[in-house]
Design a protein around this motif. Sequence first.
Motif, short mmCIF file in Angstrom:
data_model
loop_
_atom_site.label_atom_id
_atom_site.label_comp_id
_atom_site.label_asym_id
_atom_site.label_seq_id
_atom_site.Cartn_x
_atom_site.Cartn_y
_atom_site.Cartn_z
N GLY A 143 -22.17 104.83 48.59
CA GLY A 143 -23.07 103.92 49.27
C GLY A 143 -24.48 104.49 49.40
O GLY A 143 -24.82 105.44 48.68
N PRO A 144 -25.28 103.90 50.29
CA PRO A 144 -24.95 102.76 51.15
C PRO A 144 -24.84 101.46 50.37
O PRO A 144 -25.63 101.23 49.44
N TRP A 145 -23.87 100.63 50.75
CA TRP A 145 -23.64 99.36 50.09
C TRP A 145 -24.51 98.26 50.68
O TRP A 145 -24.74 98.22 51.88
N SER A 146 -24.97 97.39 49.81
CA SER A 146 -25.80 96.25 50.23
C SER A 146 -24.95 95.23 50.97
O SER A 146 -23.73 95.36 51.10
N THR A 182 -16.09 99.72 53.16
CA THR A 182 -16.88 98.53 53.43
C THR A 182 -16.03 97.48 54.11
O THR A 182 -14.80 97.44 53.95
N SER A 209 -16.49 106.06 50.74
CA SER A 209 -17.13 104.96 51.47
C SER A 209 -16.09 103.93 51.85
O SER A 209 -15.02 103.85 51.23
N ALA A 253 -24.75 99.47 45.25
CA ALA A 253 -25.09 100.75 45.88
C ALA A 253 -25.57 101.71 44.81
O ALA A 253 -25.20 101.60 43.63
#
Length: 317
Positions: free
Chosen positions: A236-239, A185, A183, A231
């Motif tokens: 993820g998905p990451w907040s 970000t 992932s 997450a």
Amino acid sequence: MSSSLAPRGSIVPGRLFEDDAGRPVQLHGAGIRRIGDRYYAWGEDKSHGGTFGGVACYSSPDLATWTSHGHALAVTPDVPDLAPGRVVERPKVLPAPDGTYVMFLHIDSADYADARLGWAVADRPEGPYTYLRSERPLGNISRDIGVFLDDDGTGYLLSEDREHGLHVYRLSVDLLTVEEVVSTTLAPPSDHPAGPHGYESPAMIKVDGLYYLFGSDLTGWSTNDNKYATAPSPAGPWSAWNDVAPPGTATFDSQVSDVVTVPGTEQTAYVYVGDRWDRHDLFRSPPVVLPLQVAGGRADLVWRDSWTIDTTTGVIS
């Protein structure tokens, strides 16, 4: 706040720890890990200022009383990456399946043009470590780093690449190879008027099956409001990113270096370990070590003027 030595056995945010010989503990850019019944810590020895002075190693039963083990990795003139004048930062260590210990490092030139990841290995947590090599992981720039070992034994590298973002990489089983980016970000648009970038000085923990990723904005030696995201998986998905400390406090004037999980008989505690950099006196730049309340997708840094933790029970007082 004073950066003099804290009373031995106490955690005083903004004051240096002293080791068993009464010297300032060099845990700048530190990584801390529980091994057996002690906590081992590796940090940048800033006796040479901004260039490599060695990776110092300490151990502690309580995260407040530190015993020095000398340099786990020393300045080595005949090893180009470890030579005088080089930049070697953010030492982090993971235990490998074969019983050895793997140290990860940010390896750089004095002008930060190299931006590489380095590896070293040892048979004991305190070393001495044998340096292996450096590279740009999967061809990407790598500056500030963190590491994370999941419950299933999978190791992850967290690495800041300002050209693309904060990468989470999966490591090989032996921890000696970067296998894939799982992932990436980015900081929110409000944090990057000059263009997209990721957060630096990353750290990760897992609480009740949820992953928490921490990072700092790119403001050089100056502190800022550090953030965290969550997450269900390192992939993820990451907040969205949230403040880990009250907004406007610049994370109590610190930059995250690591978050330590302290499993106890009564509770599991989480401890934030940050740096309060003094660019004019890096050797005496003090740590900011504070309790971190983590539950239900929230992480909140709590100020304490002075405190201790019982690492057997996990109780903070």
